[in-house]
Design a protein around this motif. Structure first.
Motif, short mmCIF file in Angstrom:
data_model
loop_
_atom_site.label_atom_id
_atom_site.label_comp_id
_atom_site.label_asym_id
_atom_site.label_seq_id
_atom_site.Cartn_x
_atom_site.Cartn_y
_atom_site.Cartn_z
N GLN A 50 0.85 -1.20 0.00
CA GLN A 50 0.00 0.00 0.00
C GLN A 50 0.89 1.24 0.00
OE1 GLN A 50 -1.65 -1.38 3.63
NE2 GLN A 50 -3.73 -1.40 2.82
N GLY A 51 0.59 2.15 -0.89
CA GLY A 51 1.33 3.42 -0.91
C GLY A 51 2.74 3.31 -1.45
N CYS A 52 3.02 2.32 -2.27
CA CYS A 52 4.39 2.10 -2.77
C CYS A 52 4.85 3.26 -3.66
CB CYS A 52 4.44 0.80 -3.57
SG CYS A 52 6.02 0.56 -4.40
N LEU A 56 4.47 3.93 -7.97
CA LEU A 56 4.01 5.24 -8.43
C LEU A 56 5.04 5.87 -9.36
CD1 LEU A 56 1.92 7.50 -8.21
CD2 LEU A 56 3.11 8.30 -6.16
N SER A 254 1.53 4.59 4.91
CA SER A 254 1.35 4.42 3.46
C SER A 254 0.81 5.69 2.82
CB SER A 254 0.42 3.24 3.19
OG SER A 254 -0.84 3.45 3.79
N SER A 255 0.14 6.50 3.62
CA SER A 255 -0.42 7.73 3.05
C SER A 255 0.62 8.85 2.95
CB SER A 255 -1.60 8.21 3.91
OG SER A 255 -1.18 8.36 5.25
N ASP A 256 1.80 8.63 3.53
CA ASP A 256 2.81 9.70 3.57
C ASP A 256 3.86 9.62 2.47
OD1 ASP A 256 1.73 11.08 5.66
OD2 ASP A 256 3.06 10.25 7.20
N THR A 257 3.68 8.73 1.53
CA THR A 257 4.72 8.52 0.53
C THR A 257 5.13 9.80 -0.21
OG1 THR A 257 4.07 6.24 0.24
CG2 THR A 257 5.23 7.25 -1.61
N VAL A 258 4.14 10.56 -0.64
CA VAL A 258 4.47 11.78 -1.38
C VAL A 258 4.99 12.85 -0.43
CG1 VAL A 258 3.47 13.65 -2.76
CG2 VAL A 258 2.91 11.27 -3.29
N LYS A 259 4.38 12.90 0.73
CA LYS A 259 4.78 13.90 1.71
C LYS A 259 6.24 13.73 2.12
CE LYS A 259 3.40 15.55 6.28
NZ LYS A 259 2.56 15.25 7.45
N ARG A 262 8.54 14.84 -0.49
CA ARG A 262 8.54 16.31 -0.55
C ARG A 262 9.46 16.87 0.53
NH1 ARG A 262 3.04 17.40 0.44
NH2 ARG A 262 2.72 16.82 -1.72
N PRO B 552 -0.88 4.80 -6.50
CA PRO B 552 0.09 3.85 -7.03
C PRO B 552 -0.60 2.65 -7.68
CG PRO B 552 0.50 4.32 -4.70
CD PRO B 552 -0.85 4.86 -5.02
N CYS B 575 -4.46 2.82 0.76
CA CYS B 575 -3.22 3.39 1.31
C CYS B 575 -3.44 4.79 1.88
CB CYS B 575 -2.14 3.45 0.24
SG CYS B 575 -2.46 4.66 -1.07
N GLY B 576 -4.44 5.50 1.38
CA GLY B 576 -4.73 6.83 1.90
C GLY B 576 -3.93 7.95 1.26
N LEU B 577 -3.11 7.64 0.26
CA LEU B 577 -2.32 8.69 -0.39
C LEU B 577 -3.21 9.75 -1.03
CD1 LEU B 577 0.71 7.32 -2.47
CD2 LEU B 577 0.59 9.42 -1.13
N GLU B 581 -3.08 13.72 -0.18
CA GLU B 581 -2.63 14.68 -1.18
C GLU B 581 -3.76 15.47 -1.83
OE1 GLU B 581 0.51 15.45 -1.34
OE2 GLU B 581 0.91 13.87 0.12
#
Ligand SMILES: Cc1cc2nc3c(=O)[nH]c(=O)nc-3n(C[C@H](O)[C@H](O)[C@H](O)COP(=O)(O)OP(=O)(O)OC[C@H]3O[C@@H](n4cnc5c(N)ncnc54)[C@H](O)[C@@H]3O)c2cc1C
Ligand SMILES: Cc1ncc(C[n+]2csc(CCOP(=O)(O)OP(=O)(O)O)c2C)c(N)n1
Ligand code: SF4
Ligand code: SF4
Ligand code: SF4
Ligand SMILES: [Mg+2]
Lengths: 363, 594
Positions: A50-52, A56, A254-259, A262, B552, B575-577, B581
């Motif tokens: 999740q959130g890989c 992405l 998993s929700s923090d991947t982009v954050k 950044r 993703p 995942c909640g991304l 965002e």
């Protein structure tokens, strides 16, 4: 910059170029990812966590490469998460011509594919090779260096998640100092990965004097796409190093991947730049500078720097790395106060009406 | 099929692998209430019309705006914009200049001559509105939209109420007021001027099915100030009224205004414009406690108006007033000090508030008046069935904006009342005979032009709790279905480009005090669009494509412009991304229900 009677920019697009799409800009200037017609090179049903960030990043890169090559492209993939989660025999998530090689030989295989295409007279087909940081900076490094030396006609993309994640989070030459992995445990006086080791492959690539070297992250899509598009327009060896957070290996939500990606750039810990023929030509300036601690705090692999007691000494050494990057690449340079259009590569701003990827000026 | 060496299975796509089964929480698209809309007393949803303005679709923006409020050019000048006070952008840099864009749209509509729709009279019901101020006119407008026959009666010779006879022209040019009222009346409102209603029961007997009292508060409060015979004392409401009628009263060169509200400030600024060399406001507390709007106090001071804080007037005589210094006690209440001072004053203007003249309801059974205002229920109905009241005559904040909101609410309530089978004014209907009729939410539900996705397609403002496209109930909605207000911490402000607030230009000082020319100027088209684009679309998808981009798992389907997005739960791993965002906070994570 053109301004209104009150000194406001004439072109102002609400989310500027930060978001994936922007309904207010000319369709021709929109990102590949915002389009309904994007290739979805890596489609649903893959087994990535999740959130890989790697899944992405790979879709971002290959979709942009597919658009740039109009679909005439062959992909070579080293062993690693990206291969394992996408292609458990006999099933695959790839919607591009795709070849799996070994853990250590993707650059060599890509060289061979390029040579084969040349022999067939197919100069309309481009070759994109991709691998993890382990496959790139460690085991595949000799093959990569050879490919650079010969300036073989390949765009090589390294997805850097800072470790051998596929085999259970072991240290690689791209694991940052102080990070905990299974092979660099958070024990002893200097817990986690050692300082002073590891390889800075973008700079090593630059030392090979190849036509194009760039770094990017999954947190800045427009910058990433612009770099892929530019790289695809060149011939010879090109190298793109993409930071792709790994929720499992980094111990992030998993929700923090982009954050977290950044924060890696906003702290200066991961410099985003591009270079041509060994010379840095552009950098992505920090927008809202943050101390490196903000980046570290989100990550379980650095938890030992905060618990059971704070390791200010170690945090300071990591901050020094960020500060050095900021100095070396000039990351603190002028920050655009008003984003007026899609950002081209490395933060150059382009005005509405300019060609995609065109570099114009800084504000 | 022939397969290569060592290959025994056909190549398959991973699409066969439904990774959505991994999920323990699922993202859902929601439509939250933007804080600006929540705060607007006139019931506007600024976000909806800003959305259209962002695209340069100004007429569409204006049409969305006037669904709630028929006076954008007036509002864009006189509203104290609580929407901006509530605006989430204030936490990032400065609030969106909603009011300035509203004025821009209002002025553009006047310039281009955009008309309001003229609805048919379909209900066969007649409604009387007493008072052509903002409350009465707003009610008339919405009643017309709901298909009723509406008559508005006003004692004055021109409509507008305090918008015309209170608010001075340098803040609200009469050409603007006239244009918006004319456009509203042209929707088929019967306007009767110079028609004072002396007894509301007489009017009822003329055959109206319901009536609204919107008579405002016309009388200047007569606080007792001891005054010598030769002292010239007048009240601010009368003075401003006379100025509006073109009969400037004689004030002299030195004018003292007593009071701390907006009326006091308007009176003092008007005195300057009438040629006073000294225009002094005497107020008993401090500036931060002054009820007048700060920007207007600032403008007054810029124009040379002086304010004597912490002072009360003890006595007025010819040519001077005696003031006493005050101090604030621990509770912030002013207490006399016994310290006296004289001020030169050719005239004293009392601006101590307004009272209502309620002779028209005297002796009407059921109507109760408490503290000089009419008691009403949640539907703005008085104790007499079928008789409603709103605006300055009922207990509420006294602003044009509140009046307009009351007009809208009263229209909805009257509409619901008229839908009952046995409606007779003055008679409470039998609950059983209540027919199923249009309700409050019908107001503002005129078919939208369907472009963009301001969150309104098919949705009625009263049904914000439901997602506009999916119809799903928003988690956290209250019993009435109202969604929660989108808070700043639900947004991801990283995505919004840095952009300071565009300030409206002001008339140069010299030209301000020499006449009644408008002080605050409007925005030009590019600046208005810039300002609109500062909106962060709190709690409402603005199609930035982030969720579609950052997934993703490619589990977000883009449905195309205006149609927004859909989750593909076969593949969404939860995942909640996308939630993290989403710049506008339009996605929530909810537990997966088995
Ligand atoms: C000087 C001044 C400045 C103000 N500035 C602002 C401002 O900048 N912003 C803001 O939001 N608010 C402002 N206000 C407040 C605002 O004007 C009022 O709250 C608002 O106009 C109330 O609207 P209304 O329709 O209830 O009453 P009104 O506007 O007072 O209208 C009532 C109407 O009813 C008519 N009427 C009364 N009795 C009868 C009768 N018996 N028969 C027939 N007709 C009758 C009157 O002639 C009048 O036209 C200001 C008020 C004053 C006095
Ligand atoms: C020669 C060889 N040694 C070891 C392995 C086992 N192996 C497979 S993937 C991998 C690590 C991959 O790490 P990286 O390249 O960083 O990719 P990631 O999984 O982190 O994306 C290892 C050690 C192998 N496949 N081949
Ligand atoms: S940013 Fe936009 S939606 Fe949010 S409160 Fe302000 S005006 Fe309303
Ligand atoms: S980003 Fe994709 S996988 Fe993650 S919660 Fe959103 S839709 Fe699901
Ligand atoms: S991320 Fe953008 S497109 Fe997706 S719901 Fe939020 S505002 Fe809409
Ligand atoms: Mg790796």
């Amino acid at each position: 910059m053109a301004t209104t009677s009150l000194g406001m920019p004439v072109k102002f697009y609400q989310v500027g170029s930060f978001a994936v799409g922007n309904r207010l800009v000319d369709p021709a200037l929109r990102s590949v990812q915002s389009g309904q017609e994007r290739a979805n090179a890596l489609t649903s049903g893959h087994r990535a966590c999740q959130g890989c960030g790697e899944a992405l990043g790979a879709r971002y890169v290959l979709d942009a490469a597919m658009r740039a090559s109009q679909g005439r492209m062959v992909t070579v993939n080293a062993t690693g998460c990206l291969e394992v989660f996408s292609t458990p025999y006999p099933e695959t998530s790839w919607r591009v011509a795709w070849l799996h090689s070994l853990f250590g030989n993707a650059p060599a295989v890509a060289t061979g594919v390029a040579a084969g295409l040349r022999a067939l007279g197919r100069d309309d087909v481009t070759v994109v090779a991709q691998g993890g940081d382990g496959g790139t900076v460690d085991i595949g490094f000799g093959a990569l260096s050879g490919m650079f030396e010969r300036n073989d006609d390949v765009l090589y993309v390294c997805y850097d998640n800072g470790g051998y994640m596929n085999t259970g989070i072991q240290r690689s030459g791209a694991t940052p100092p102080a990070a905990r992995t299974m092979t660099t445990q958070a024990v002893g006086a200097e817990p986690g990965n050692v300082f002073g080791q590891g390889k800075d492959v973008p700079r090593i690539a630059m030392a090979h004097d190849v036509p194009y070297v760039a770094t990017a992250t999954v947190a800045d899509l427009r910058d990433l796409e612009a770099k892929v598009t530019h790289a695809m327009s060149l011939r010879g060896s090109r190298y793109l190093h993409v930071l792709v957070p790994c929720p499992l290996g980094w111990g992030t939500a998993s929700s923090d991947t982009v954050k977290v990606a950044r924060l890696a750039t906003e702290s200066g810990f991961f410099p985003v730049f591009e270079a041509e023929h060994g010379v840095v030509t552009a950098v992505r300036h920090i927008r809202h500078r943050v101390p490196v601690e903000e980046y570290l705090r989100l990550q379980g692999r650095y938890a030992h720097l905060f618990r059971p007691e704070r390791r200010d000494d170690v945090i300071a050494r990591l901050q020094a790395i960020a500060d050095r990057n900021i100095e070396r690449y000039g990351l603190a340079g002028p920050v655009a106060a008003l984003e007026v259009g899609p950002v081209g590569r490395a933060g150059a701003l382009i005005e509405e009406g300019a060609a995609p990827g065109a570099r114009v000026r800084e504000v | 099929m022939d397969k290569p060496f060592a290959i025994t299975l056909d190549v398959g796509s991973s699409l066969a692998n439904h990774t959505g089964a991994w999920r323990v929480e699922r993202p859902v698209y929601v439509e939250l209430e933007p804080p600006c809309a929540h705060a607007c007393p006139a019931g506007e949803n600024p976000q909806r019309w800003l959305y259209a303005a962002e695209e340069g679709a100004y007429e569409q923006a204006w049409r969305r705006l006037v669904e709630a409020n028929p006076f954008p050019a007036v509002m864009g000048r006189v509203c104290y914009h609580p929407c901006q006070t509530a605006c989430n952008r204030g936490f990032l840099d400065e609030a969106v200049g909603i009011n300035a864009v509203e004025r821009f749209l209002g002025d553009l509509a006047i310039e281009r001559g955009w008309a309001l729709p003229v609805p048919e009279v379909t209900s066969g019901r007649r409604v009387l509105v007493v008072g052509a101020g903002p409350t009465g006119l707003s009610a008339a407008y919405h009643l017309r939209r709901l298909g009723h026959d509406v008559t508005v009666r006003d004692a004055q010779t021109a409509p507008g109420g305090m918008m015309r006879y209170g608010i001075p022209a340098y803040r609200l040019p009469r050409t603007v007021l006239d244009a918006e009222i004319d456009r509203l009346v042209a929707t088929g409102v019967h306007l009767e001027l110079g028609a004072r209603v002396g007894d509301v029961l007489d009017a009822e007997r003329e055959g109206f099915d319901a009536a609204l009292l919107a008579v405002g508060a016309q009388l200047g409060k007569r606080a007792y100030v001891p005054a010598g015979e030769a002292a010239r004392v007048l009240d601010a409401v009368t003075m401003l009224h006379d100025v509006a009628e073109g009969e400037a009263p004689h004030l002299g060169r030195r004018v003292v205004v007593y009071g701390g509200g907006n009326t006091a400030v308007d009176a003092a600024r008007t005195a300057k414009r009438l040629g006073a060399t000294d225009s002094v406001i005497v107020y008993r507390r401090t500036r931060d406690r002054m009820p007048a709007h700060d920007s207007e106090v600032a403008e007054a001071i810029e124009e040379g108006v002086r304010v004597t804080w912490l002072s009360t007037i003890r006595h007025a005589s010819a040519g001077r007033v005696l003031i006493e210094r005050m101090v604030l006690d621990e509770t912030g209440f002013p207490q006399p000090t016994g310290e006296l001072e004289e001020l030169e004053a050719d005239s004293l203007v009392l601006a101590l508030g307004q009272e209502t003249d309620l002779s028209l309801v005297e002796g009407v059974p059921g109507v109760s008046v408490v503290d000089g205002v009419i008691e009403v229920d949640d539907d703005l109905m008085t104790g007499r069935p079928g008789l409603f009241a709103g605006g300055d005559v009922v207990p509420a904040e006294r602003t044009v904006t509140v009046g307009i909101g009351h007009g809208t609410r009263a229209a909805r309530a009257i509409h619901a009342w008229l839908g009952r089978a046995d409606v007779r004014p003055g008679v409470a209907p039998d609950a059983d005979t209540a027919a199923d009729v249009g309700t409050a939410s019908d107001v503002g539900a005129a078919p939208d032009d369907g472009v963009g996705s301001g969150g309104d397609e098919g949705a009625e403002p009263g049904q914000l709790g439901a997602h506009p496209l999916t119809g799903a109930q928003v988690p956290g909605a209250d019993a009435a279905g109202n969604p929660p207000v989108a808070t700043f911490d639900q947004l991801n402000p990283w995505y919004f480009a840095d952009a300071p607030h565009a300030v409206r230009p002001r008339l140069e000082h010299a030209r301000r005090t020499s006449g009644f020319e408008e002080v605050v100027q409007g925005l030009d088209v590019t600046t208005a669009q810039y300002e609109a684009r500062r909106c962060m679309s709190c709690g409402s998808c603005f199609e930035c494509d982030n969720c579609y981009g950052v997934c993703p798992d490619n589990a977000v389907t883009k449905l195309g412009p205006g149609a927004r997005f859909r989750f593909d739960y076969d593949y969404c791993k939860g995942c909640g991304l996308c939630v993290q965002e989403c710049p506008s906070g339009s996605i929530l994570m909810v537990p997966e229900v088995p």
